[in-house]
Write a protein that holds these residues in place. Structure first.
Motif, short mmCIF file in Angstrom:
data_model
loop_
_atom_site.label_atom_id
_atom_site.label_comp_id
_atom_site.label_asym_id
_atom_site.label_seq_id
_atom_site.Cartn_x
_atom_site.Cartn_y
_atom_site.Cartn_z
N LEU A 97 0.84 -1.08 -0.08
CA LEU A 97 0.05 0.06 -0.10
C LEU A 97 0.95 1.15 0.08
CD1 LEU A 97 -1.97 -1.25 2.72
CD2 LEU A 97 -3.24 -0.61 0.77
N GLN A 98 0.77 2.15 -0.82
CA GLN A 98 1.54 3.43 -0.94
C GLN A 98 0.62 4.44 -1.08
OE1 GLN A 98 4.96 3.29 -0.69
NE2 GLN A 98 4.79 1.01 -0.60
N CYS A 99 0.02 4.81 -1.99
CA CYS A 99 -0.53 5.99 -2.22
C CYS A 99 -2.02 6.34 -1.31
CB CYS A 99 -0.69 6.78 -3.46
SG CYS A 99 -2.09 5.96 -4.41
N GLY A 100 -2.67 5.28 -1.46
CA GLY A 100 -3.78 4.98 -0.74
C GLY A 100 -5.07 5.58 -1.67
N TYR A 101 -4.77 6.19 -2.78
CA TYR A 101 -5.86 6.87 -3.76
C TYR A 101 -6.28 5.47 -4.58
CZ TYR A 101 -8.50 10.04 -6.19
OH TYR A 101 -9.63 10.55 -6.60
N CYS A 102 -5.30 4.83 -5.19
CA CYS A 102 -5.58 3.82 -6.42
C CYS A 102 -5.83 2.36 -5.77
CB CYS A 102 -4.44 3.91 -7.49
SG CYS A 102 -2.80 3.23 -6.84
N VAL A 103 -5.38 2.42 -4.55
CA VAL A 103 -5.53 1.05 -3.81
C VAL A 103 -6.81 0.25 -3.78
CG1 VAL A 103 -5.33 1.49 -1.52
CG2 VAL A 103 -3.94 -0.32 -2.67
N LEU A 133 -3.76 1.31 -12.86
CA LEU A 133 -2.61 2.31 -12.83
C LEU A 133 -1.85 2.64 -11.65
CD1 LEU A 133 -3.38 4.81 -15.77
CD2 LEU A 133 -2.26 2.62 -15.92
N CYS A 134 -0.76 2.44 -11.33
CA CYS A 134 0.15 2.68 -10.26
C CYS A 134 1.50 3.27 -10.40
CB CYS A 134 0.04 1.50 -9.42
SG CYS A 134 1.54 1.69 -8.10
N ARG A 135 1.64 4.48 -9.84
CA ARG A 135 2.88 5.11 -10.43
C ARG A 135 4.15 4.99 -9.42
NH1 ARG A 135 1.75 11.25 -12.16
NH2 ARG A 135 0.92 10.50 -14.40
N CYS A 136 3.82 4.42 -8.02
CA CYS A 136 4.73 4.25 -7.09
C CYS A 136 5.71 3.30 -7.11
CB CYS A 136 3.79 4.18 -5.72
SG CYS A 136 3.08 2.71 -5.27
N GLY A 137 5.48 2.14 -8.25
CA GLY A 137 6.60 1.16 -8.22
C GLY A 137 6.13 -0.05 -7.50
N ARG A 141 5.13 -6.13 -5.39
CA ARG A 141 4.55 -6.27 -4.08
C ARG A 141 2.94 -6.55 -4.06
NH1 ARG A 141 7.68 -2.65 0.43
NH2 ARG A 141 9.58 -2.74 -0.27
N MET A 142 2.37 -5.96 -4.67
CA MET A 142 1.02 -6.28 -4.96
C MET A 142 0.68 -7.72 -5.57
SD MET A 142 -0.31 -2.63 -6.75
CE MET A 142 -0.34 -1.13 -5.86
N VAL A 143 1.39 -8.02 -6.32
CA VAL A 143 1.57 -9.48 -6.93
C VAL A 143 1.83 -10.40 -5.83
CG1 VAL A 143 2.40 -11.19 -8.40
CG2 VAL A 143 2.06 -8.82 -9.30
#
Ligand code: FES
Ligand code: FES
Length: 157
Positions: A97-103, A133-137, A141-143
């Protein structure tokens, strides 16, 4: 104004609204479900994804009329802080979890995949998340997180 009914997170729901309005507008407006986020508004980013039936759809590009009598799940229906879904626990464990917006949209795409395919491969997961789309790379980790959740859900309780 016509009344359109559907099940939202397991609850029978009716709204009186223009049937051509987007599902995202209705969810975030009169239904106060603010988990699905507005990103591009053009079915390009996945931030607004919800599950209709067993498939993730972009709520920004889904007209209200098309979900009549359907089962809709939003992030609010997936889990809660007190009772997180295995996917939510796995995303935390893998620090995905990074930005919280796209997640929230990413979690709904992953949850729809696990409904259809409880034992996905890494390639299956990449395919299911391809349109989020996810810009934080955090992709790897998500997979890992989705595979971790699938393994947990498959394990005997
Ligand atoms: S806001 Fe719906 S796909 Fe981007
Ligand atoms: S988690 Fe939102 S940009 Fe990556």
């Amino acid at each position: 104004m016509p009344s359109i009914g559907f099940r939202l997170n397991g609850v029978e729901t009716e709204v009186d609204a223009d049937p051509d309005r987007s599902l995202l507008d209705i969810l975030r407006g009169p239904l106060h479900m603010t988990g699905p986020h507005f990103g591009c508004g053009a079915n390009e980013c996945g931030a607004c994804n919800v599950i209709v039936g067993n498939h993730a759809v972009a709520a920004c590009d889904t007209p209200l009329w098309s979900v009549a009598d359907k089962d809709i799940t939003t992030i609010e229906g997936l889990g809660s802080a007190e009772r997180p879904h295995p996917l939510q626990r796995a995303f935390i464990a893998e620090q995905a979890l990074q930005c919280g917006y796209c997640v929230s949209g990413i979690l709904m795409s992953a949850a729809a995949l696990l409904r259809r395919n409880p034992s996905p491969t890494g390639e299956d997961v990449k395919g299911a998340l391809d349109r989020n789309l996810c810009r934080c790379g955090s992709h790897n980790r998500m997979v890992r997180a989705v595979l971790r959740a699938a393994a947990e859900m498959a394990a005997p309780q």
